[in-house]
Scaffold this active site. Structure first.
Site, PDB file in Angstrom:
ATOM      1  N   ASP A 167       4.855 -14.095  12.472  1.00  0.00           N
ATOM      2  CA  ASP A 167       4.942 -12.783  11.838  1.00  0.00           C
ATOM      3  C   ASP A 167       5.464 -12.924  10.413  1.00  0.00           C
ATOM      4  O   ASP A 167       6.412 -13.679  10.154  1.00  0.00           O
ATOM      5  CB  ASP A 167       5.881 -11.863  12.622  1.00  0.00           C
ATOM      6  CG  ASP A 167       6.100 -10.548  11.901  1.00  0.00           C
ATOM      7  OD1 ASP A 167       5.158  -9.731  11.876  1.00  0.00           O
ATOM      8  OD2 ASP A 167       7.198 -10.348  11.339  1.00  0.00           O
ATOM      9  N   TYR A 181       8.847 -10.200   2.183  1.00  0.00           N
ATOM     10  CA  TYR A 181       9.648 -11.414   2.339  1.00  0.00           C
ATOM     11  C   TYR A 181       9.456 -12.335   1.136  1.00  0.00           C
ATOM     12  O   TYR A 181       8.539 -13.143   1.078  1.00  0.00           O
ATOM     13  CB  TYR A 181       9.263 -12.154   3.623  1.00  0.00           C
ATOM     14  CG  TYR A 181       9.432 -11.346   4.894  1.00  0.00           C
ATOM     15  CD1 TYR A 181      10.283 -10.236   4.953  1.00  0.00           C
ATOM     16  CD2 TYR A 181       8.720 -11.673   6.048  1.00  0.00           C
ATOM     17  CE1 TYR A 181      10.419  -9.501   6.121  1.00  0.00           C
ATOM     18  CE2 TYR A 181       8.860 -10.937   7.216  1.00  0.00           C
ATOM     19  CZ  TYR A 181       9.709  -9.847   7.241  1.00  0.00           C
ATOM     20  OH  TYR A 181       9.844  -9.124   8.397  1.00  0.00           O
ATOM     21  N   LYS A 226       2.554  -7.038   7.485  1.00  0.00           N
ATOM     22  CA  LYS A 226       2.972  -5.640   7.378  1.00  0.00           C
ATOM     23  C   LYS A 226       2.418  -4.994   6.120  1.00  0.00           C
ATOM     24  O   LYS A 226       1.995  -5.684   5.187  1.00  0.00           O
ATOM     25  CB  LYS A 226       4.501  -5.569   7.393  1.00  0.00           C
ATOM     26  CG  LYS A 226       5.090  -6.267   8.621  1.00  0.00           C
ATOM     27  CD  LYS A 226       6.602  -6.253   8.635  1.00  0.00           C
ATOM     28  CE  LYS A 226       7.126  -7.035   9.817  1.00  0.00           C
ATOM     29  NZ  LYS A 226       6.972  -8.505   9.624  1.00  0.00           N
TER      30      LYS A 226
END
Length: 334
Positions: free
Chosen positions: A45, A50, A76
């Site tokens: 994931d 990030y 995401k």
């Protein structure tokens, strides 16, 4: 969730690969992904947030040599990475107090619209060096990032990202979609929407040894009713359950440290590791399909795998329950 994560499993949350809290050498980051693969991890994931795309870039490079059909990949939407760089002389440490201070310096633009969702997916596919995503989560539409304005962001996502991802799922472009958040309230609202029908919820830090009451009562039963899977992120509560000092991405309070010390004392009496208790507690709940601790060193992956296989005596869980450190109705791995 269709055809993926049908078996409970240990996954890999790649937030640390975005240089969370420290500047991680490239070779160390890539070696960590390799270690996960060699230890049987097949769910990865990530997110644009990030390290402003750094985690996705590193994950994409490491997985490029692996057969795409052999692993599950999620990322995401909700933030677009801009080409424009932040001015270092004016730089605010940003969301979450500089969580990714050592990441890439690209500016991030919050965008939960349909167009923003499609652009985010297109950009992520390039960074991840793949032609498809299995799961897409709508990221961080919650109080911890937006304060009192979080509901307006949720509404923007409902009208934009939710509908776009539902259509992509129906078209077979993605297999599943859901929410990736650090709070339970957005999940509760999404579960009540007739038009949403998400497949999965990545719930970071909300179902752990340190915090699970509300999720246990308000999320897990409804997830079971709607056949949605729970992916448990942050099983070590930002590291405090794995020997660190962070909780909720901040320095842990004395109260939290005292609770961790109580758990450690019981674990020591039964000669087990707190890591093992943290991972196995999470996966004991029938609603949980995967647990995805983060790691930035290869040896941490080995520790996680060992913790999953560690034998924990029933007496440990009995003492944890007697000491009111786990809820009376929480499923236990015994």
């Amino acid at each position: 969730m269709k055809n993926i994560l049908q078996k409970k499993q240990l996954g890999f949350g790649t937030a640390p690969l975005g240089n969370m809290f420290r500047n991680i050498p490239e070779e160390e980051a890539l070696a960590t992904v390799d270690a996960a693969w060699e230890n049987g991890v097949r769910y990865f994931d990530s997110a644009p947030f990030y390290g402003a795309g750094l985690a996705e870039l590193r994950l994409g490079e490491a997985l490029a040599k692996r057969p795409r059909d052999e692993y599950v990949l999620s990322t995401k939407v909700g933030r677009i990475i801009l080409d424009e760089l932040e001015d270092p002389t004016l730089r605010d440490l940003g969301e979450k107090g500089g969580l990714f201070e050592y990441g890439r310096k690209n500016k991030l633009h919050v965008d939960y619209s349909e167009d923003g969702t499609l652009r985010s997916i297109e950009d992520s596919l390039k960074r991840l060096q793949t032609d498809r995503l299995d799961i897409v989560y709508v990221h961080d539409i919650a109080q911890d990032f937006y304060g009192d304005e979080w509901l307006s962001h949720f509404e923007s996502a409902r009208k934009g990202a939710f509908r776009a991802l539902t259509r992509l799922r129906e078209e077979g472009v993605i297999t599943s979609w859901g929410l990736g958040v650090n709070r339970v309230e957005p999940i509760e609202i999404a579960m009540a929407l007739d038009e949403a029908q998400p497949d999965a919820f990545l719930m970071a830090g909300r179902y752990s040894l340190l915090d699970h009451d509300r999720a246990l009562q308000r999320v897990m039963p409804n997830a079971a009713k709607m056949n949605a899977k729970i992916i448990a992120g942050g099983p070590y509560s930002s590291g405090v359950l794995a020997g660190g000092t962070h909780f909720e991405y901040q320095k842990a309070s004395p109260e939290i440290m005292a609770k961790v010390d109580r758990i450690k004392a019981i674990a020591n009496r039964h000669n087990i590791s707190v890591k093992a208790a943290a991972l196995q507690f999470v996966l004991a709940n029938p609603a949980v399909a995967a647990v995805i601790p983060g790691a930035s060193r290869p040896d941490r992956i080995t520790e996680d795998v060992a913790a999953m296989n560690e034998v924990i005596p029933a007496a440990f869980w009995q003492e944890m329950r007697e000491q009111k450190l786990v809820a009376q109705d929480a499923p236990l791995p015994i």
